[in-house]
Design an enzyme around this catalytic site. Sequence first.
Site, mmCIF file in Angstrom:
data_model
loop_
_atom_site.group_PDB
_atom_site.id
_atom_site.type_symbol
_atom_site.label_atom_id
_atom_site.label_comp_id
_atom_site.label_asym_id
_atom_site.label_seq_id
_atom_site.Cartn_x
_atom_site.Cartn_y
_atom_site.Cartn_z
ATOM 1 C CG HIS A 1 23.046 57.339 81.928
ATOM 2 N ND1 HIS A 1 22.155 58.545 81.900
ATOM 3 C CD2 HIS A 1 24.343 58.057 81.683
ATOM 4 C CE1 HIS A 1 22.875 59.436 81.426
ATOM 5 N NE2 HIS A 1 24.159 59.183 81.370
ATOM 6 C CG ASN B 1 20.913 61.848 83.778
ATOM 7 O OD1 ASN B 1 20.640 60.695 83.707
ATOM 8 N ND2 ASN B 1 20.976 62.521 82.663
ATOM 9 C CG HIS B 2 17.174 63.300 81.623
ATOM 10 N ND1 HIS B 2 17.626 64.580 81.582
ATOM 11 C CD2 HIS B 2 17.674 62.462 80.658
ATOM 12 C CE1 HIS B 2 18.497 64.594 80.471
ATOM 13 N NE2 HIS B 2 18.754 63.343 79.837
HETATM 14 FE FE LIG Z 1 20.147 58.834 82.285
#
Ligand SMILES: [Fe+2]
Length: 267
Positions: free
Chosen positions: A182, A68-69
């Site tokens: 994650h 996600n980053h």
């Molecule tokens: Fe992540």
Amino acid sequence: MPKILFIGDVVGKPGRKILREILPQWKEKYQPDVTIVNVENLAHGKGVTPATLAEVDALGVDCFTSGNHIFNKNQLSTACFEKYPKLIRPANYVGQLAGFGYYRFSANGQQYLVINLNGQVFMENQFEGEIANPFFAVDKILEQEEQKGDIILVDFHAEATSEKVALGYYLDGRVAGVFGTHTHVPTADARVLAHGTAHVTDVGMTGSLNGVIGVKKENVLKKFLEQGKFVNELEEDGTLQINSVLVETLAGGKAQSIIKLYQEMSN
Ligand SMILES: [Fe+2]
């Protein structure tokens, strides 16, 4: 038979430091055919830059996965995708984004297909874009990209243990490994599922041991105790940890075993 070393989320400078120290030792000791590293948090906890990725690439990595980053460093992230085709991002992000969601390569005469997916559960505030159903996304990739004899490995970057366990069962017998990333806290459930897929709900992170998932514990406690603004500062001091799994495969692209590799060192 081929051995795959998968290293969990390398977080910032502390993560790069222990990786630089331990990865060469593990390569010597375990002789993996393939090394895969999740680099989503590589550059100061968020995303990648050409300089940080080059540092890790120098250690000999076959594929970089993310999450996600990955786009947080903007043009620097985009530059990484252009320079390193082996850097992938979740395939189920919707829209025209840099990079691809899977990567095919060959090592020691064996073909590998690495797929990166992101979970949908509890990700609303963690990724700006839209995330499509990862179960449908992986079906489509396998249908279009799988070739006979492939060893297929999936990095499932997700928050919820239920979604991560479920994807393991969904892909059991269809891929060699499904590795959760994650959450940064390793789970103790690494095993080969009934139909030959190695699975772990979360591999765990590589970086500071004594922060809260890599961040200074004082800052995180302050947020929980005072409901104040969260200051995201990496923990840079103290003991370091490296979390990974080592998978041994069988002919036909299934897994024979999965073991956890873990080490600490002082910073
Ligand atoms: Fe992540």
